[in-house]
Write an enzyme that holds these catalytic residues in place. Structure first.
Site, short mmCIF file in Angstrom:
data_model
loop_
_atom_site.label_atom_id
_atom_site.label_comp_id
_atom_site.label_asym_id
_atom_site.label_seq_id
_atom_site.Cartn_x
_atom_site.Cartn_y
_atom_site.Cartn_z
N PRO A 66 0.82 -1.21 0.00
CA PRO A 66 0.00 0.00 0.00
C PRO A 66 0.85 1.26 0.00
O PRO A 66 2.06 1.20 0.29
CB PRO A 66 -0.82 -0.13 1.29
CG PRO A 66 -0.04 -1.07 2.15
CD PRO A 66 0.68 -2.00 1.24
N PRO A 67 0.26 2.40 -0.32
CA PRO A 67 1.03 3.66 -0.34
C PRO A 67 1.55 4.02 1.05
O PRO A 67 0.91 3.76 2.07
CB PRO A 67 0.00 4.70 -0.82
CG PRO A 67 -1.08 3.91 -1.46
CD PRO A 67 -1.13 2.60 -0.76
N VAL B 126 4.31 3.00 2.73
CA VAL B 126 5.02 2.05 3.59
C VAL B 126 6.53 2.12 3.39
O VAL B 126 7.28 1.38 4.03
CB VAL B 126 4.52 0.60 3.35
CG1 VAL B 126 3.07 0.47 3.75
CG2 VAL B 126 4.73 0.19 1.90
N GLY B 127 7.00 2.98 2.49
CA GLY B 127 8.44 3.19 2.34
C GLY B 127 9.07 2.48 1.17
O GLY B 127 10.28 2.24 1.18
N LYS B 128 8.29 2.17 0.12
CA LYS B 128 8.85 1.43 -1.02
C LYS B 128 9.88 2.27 -1.77
O LYS B 128 10.97 1.80 -2.09
CB LYS B 128 7.71 1.01 -1.96
CG LYS B 128 6.66 0.12 -1.32
CD LYS B 128 5.63 -0.34 -2.32
CE LYS B 128 4.83 0.81 -2.90
NZ LYS B 128 3.99 1.49 -1.90
N SER C 230 -13.60 -13.34 -0.37
CA SER C 230 -13.25 -13.56 1.03
C SER C 230 -14.40 -13.30 1.99
O SER C 230 -14.28 -13.58 3.18
CB SER C 230 -12.05 -12.69 1.42
OG SER C 230 -12.36 -11.33 1.32
N LYS D 198 -5.71 -7.95 7.41
CA LYS D 198 -7.03 -8.18 7.99
C LYS D 198 -6.94 -8.37 9.51
O LYS D 198 -7.77 -7.85 10.26
CB LYS D 198 -7.69 -9.39 7.32
CG LYS D 198 -8.04 -9.14 5.86
CD LYS D 198 -8.60 -10.39 5.19
CE LYS D 198 -8.95 -10.11 3.74
NZ LYS D 198 -9.46 -11.31 3.04
#
EC number: 3.4.21.53
Length: 830
Positions: free
Chosen positions: A398-399, A401-403, A720, A763
């Site tokens: 996700p955006p 997170v430090g990629k 799910s 989740k």
């Protein structure tokens, strides 16, 4: 109008501006003769039934003298018949000029009765007829006689003008002025033509005269012909005249601009020559041979491969034969400059100290153990085998997170140059491969540009947002990346601009993505995917304390001891002011807090400033995220599910309501096809197990079921929610309540099996953040529990199930009794 010499009945008007004569001859002679003759044939002399001559792409007006070439067999017969019966013929235009043998439906009903003035037979069998329009007429009936068409016509009389004489005179003058303007713009003498126009004082006749000499489409000319009221007809002609004047004005502007451009080019040439002479006198001139020598010297130092050297020598020879100021010489010089500045042999030395690299990675990023281990493994392999090929890692998550920042840290730990290429929204393949040098302003692609900026052959190149590549008519950038990211091919990467192979095999490529499903399969196959799930609250707290808070204090001019904030306050910010998998919003909120404190300091208040939980709302405003109170027992028909989003995990309420009806199933809440199918599967399972679950067997016929998932404006899809849908449905049918501290996820089958799903860590994090005590996951997802930190496992009880029968005892406050068929009883539904 467009004339085609191969048509059977085509006007070859020597008077119109579009004939085969010179333009001056066309314009000078057009008006003078087309005005008609004094001995015009009177309408009463015209018979009511006359031969028809269909015309292609031409409309003949009253009083106009027009030459026609007649080639179709039945058209020739019609003309020959007319010459033997009074010389009259009915001229009407075809609606479609491509039709060879037009019928009544293919012809306009209104045409012109004309008199054949002269007829000449051509050597090829065609006829050349000179005709004069004498009256408008409407075709009443059409007959086929002896192979050609005849028509019974009604002559159309032109009514008298109904406007005031002054208005009529104004229209006549305006039409003449527009004609004079057009002639002047085209450089045609106006005296004789304007003399003819000045002598025509009838509005209808002037309109016909002008229309016959305008460049009109067949439909436009036919509209003027069919207009009987003379003033209305003149208005139509004036509209076309105005348009023609505007076009002529624009043509003059274009011609003037082109002429000025040519003059400027000549002027620039002379100025350049003068400048050369001045520089030569001053001793500042750079000889073209000297410039070529400088470029050649730079290329010799670049260490070019043999294949590249061959192409460069070819371009140098071409450059030496060209004028220094020519455009092609500039293109070649730019190309050779690019070749000379690329790092063909220069490499940076890798930092192979494993412990130092580990220290750098830990200093810059908290957690991310898998990625750090993978980088250290790469360093270890490089240390043992320097010729090993570099991996192509893709960080997915996700955006926030430090990629992206992780790529910079990896380059720092390796001791390499770092370059970032943003791929978001890129649609043009040339952005990757470059443009061919034949295009004006051509440049190499982004990969070659990054190599030039890095200055070494082995940089770290981060391909940011690789999942957001687009494609359109300009090509597919993702396909262009296949060669660059394939270790078996990228040692010979071909850029369209360079047109020579370039070695990318030493580059360490890193990619980032939010949605792996958006990456094309062929490209995804070349990537080593490393997932970056969202951070836990404890991880966010540690990152805020160790990284974000010191950074924001420094950026806002505060010292470390001037702001004192407890972990409780930071947890409140994380919990109530941000809800994301990453850290961006948390950094913004901490930055906002630091700015408020910086203002206090600037106003003269003395530090330190201690922030309490009560002051958080004063500084940051009302909390943006307040969790709903978790009910210990939910109402019947309600269950808590878990969902995955790019921003992390979410709690999903699923509500089921039953009412008397006819067995309809209503699904609301913007559900996707997969989720709708899960609801159908849940209903089918409940029907198949109605007896054992103590549900009325005919519930599917006697009641309607409504399934709703709140947040109706948000689209939802995926398998799910199957377990949660089944549990909520059985809860509604049995009247039993689901525990309020329990959430669940898993796909359901018709046999009740629970299948694995994705996003387990996110989740579970969502369940912990909501304060729930229990979570149900599929047994086959047990392997994913390794990613969940131990401190989270202590906060929530994780139950693994493989069948829905294992879910129900956990979900309901009371175990649903299993009833055999002999003891089956009906229980009213809620």
């Amino acid at each position: 109008m467009t004339f085609d010499t191969n048509d059977d009945s085509i006007a070859k008007n020597s008077l119109a501006p579009y004939n085969q004569e010179t333009e001056q001859q066309q314009e000078e002679g057009a008006m003078k003769i087309n005005a008609g003759t004094e001995d015009d044939v009177q309408p009463q002399e015209i018979p009511s039934s006359i031969p028809i001559l269909p015309l292609r792409d031409v409309v003949v007006f009253n009083y106009m003298i027009v030459p026609l070439f007649v080639g179709r067999e039945r058209s020739i017969q019609a003309v020959e018949s007319a010459t033997t019966h009074g010389q009259h013929i009915f001229l009407c235009a075809q609606k479609d000029s491509q039709i060879e043998n037009p019928t009544e439906e293919d012809l306009y009903s209104v045409g012109t009765v004309a008199l054949i003035l002269r007829l000449l037979k051509m050597p090829d069998g065609r006829l050349k007829a000179l005709v004069q329009g004498i009256s408008r007429a409407r075709c009443l009936t059409i007959h086929n006689e002896d192979g050609y068409l005849t028509a019974t016509v009604e002559l159309l009389q032109e009514p008298q003008p109904t406007v005031k004489p002054t208005e009529q005179e104004a229209l006549l003058r305006y039409a003449r002025e527009q004609c004079e303007k057009i002639l002047a713009l085209r450089g045609i003498p106006t005296g004789e033509i304007m003399g003819v126009l000045s002598n025509v004082n009838e509005p209808g006749r002037l309109a016909d005269l002008i229309a016959a000499n305008l460049r009109l489409k067949t439909e436009e000319a036919q509209e003027i012909l069919q207009c009987l009221e003379p003033i209305d007809r003149l208005h139509l002609v004036i509209t076309h005249l105005t348009h023609e004047a505007e076009v002529a004005t624009m043509q003059v502007k274009i011609q003037t601009s082109a002429r000025e451009g040519m003059d400027k080019a000549q002027k620039d040439y002379f100025l350049r020559e003068q400048l050369k002479a001045i520089r030569k006198e001053l001793g500042d001139a750079i000889d073209a041979d000297e410039e070529i020598e400088e470029v050649s010297s730079a290329l010799n130092k670049a260490g070019l491969p043999a294949e590249v050297r061959k192409e460069v020598d070819k371009q140098l020879r071409r450059l030496s034969t060209m004028h220094a100021d020519s455009a092609e010489a500039g293109v070649i010089r730019t190309y050779l400059d690019w070749i000379a500045e690329l790092p063909w042999k220069k490499t940076s030395k890798d930092q192979l100290d494993i412990h130092k690299a580990k220290t750098i990675l830990n200093e810059d990023h908290y957690g991310l153990v898998k990625i750090k281990d993978r980088i250290l493994e790469y360093l270890s392999v490089r240390k043992l085998n320097p010729k090993s090929k570099g991996p192509i890692l893709c960080f997915a998550g996700p955006p926030g997170v430090g990629k992206t920042s992780l790529g910079r840290s990896i380059a720092k730990s390796l001791g390499r140059k770092f370059q970032r290429i943003s791929l978001g929204g890129m649609h043009d393949e040339a952005e990757i491969r470059g443009h061919r040098r034949t295009y004006i302003g051509a440049m190499p692609g982004r990969l070659i540009q990054a190599m030039k900026q890095a200055g070494t052959k082995n940089p770290v190149i981060l391909l940011d947002e690789i999942d957001k590549l687009g494609n359109d008519f300009r090509g597919d950038p993702s396909s262009a990346l296949l060669e660059a990211l394939d270790p078996e091919q990228n040692h010979n990467f071909s850029d369209h601009y360079l047109n020579v192979p370039f070695d990318l095999s030493k580059v360490l490529f890193l990619c980032t993505a939010n949605h792996l499903e958006h990456i094309p399969a062929a490209l995804k196959d070349r990537l080593e995917i490393i997932s970056l799930p969202g951070y836990t609250q404890q991880e966010k707290l540690a990152i805020a304390r160790k990284y974000i808070l010191p950074k924001q204090l420094k950026e806002n001019g505060l010292k470390e001891n001037e702001l004192i904030i407890s972990d409780t306050c930071l947890e409140k910010i994380i919990r109530e002011y941000t809800r994301e998998a990453g850290l961006r919003n948390m950094e913004r909120e901490i930055g906002s807090l630091c700015r408020k404190v910086a203002r206090k300091k600037a106003e003269g208040k003395k530090p330190p400033f201690r922030i309490t939980t009560n002051q958080i709302e004063k500084f940051l405003g009302i909390p943006r995220f307040i969790d709903d109170d978790t009910e210990k027992t939910l109402p019947p028909g309600v269950a808590l599910g878990l969902a995955w989003t790019p921003a992390g995990g979410e709690i999903l309420y699923i509500e089921v309501s039953t009412v008397k009806g006819k067995g309809n199933l209503l699904l609301t809440g913007q559900l996707g096809d997969v989720m709708k199918e899960s609801a159908q599967a849940a209903l089918s399972y409940a029907r198949s197990k109605a007896s054992s679950l103590n549900i009325s067997p005919d519930f599917a016929k006697s009641m309607d079921i409504h399934i709703h998932i709140p947040a109706g404006a948000t689209p939802k899809d995926g398998p799910s929610a199957g377990v949660t849908l089944t549990t909520a449905l059985i809860s509604a049918l049995t009247g039993k309540s689901v525990r309020g501290d329990l959430c669940m996820t898993g796909e359901i089958t018709l046999r009740g099996r629970v299948l694995p799903v994705g996003g387990i860590k996110e989740k579970v994090l969502a369940g912990v953040a909501r304060g729930l005590g229990h979570v149900i996951i599929p047994t086959k997802n047990t392997k994913d529990l390794e990613e969940i930190p131990q401190e989270l496992k202590k906060k929530i009880k994780i139950h693994t199930v493989s069948h829905i029968d294992e879910v129900l005892p956990l979900a309901f406050s009371e175990t649903i009794p299993v009833v055999t068929k002999k003891k089956q009883t009906k229980q009213p539904t809620s």
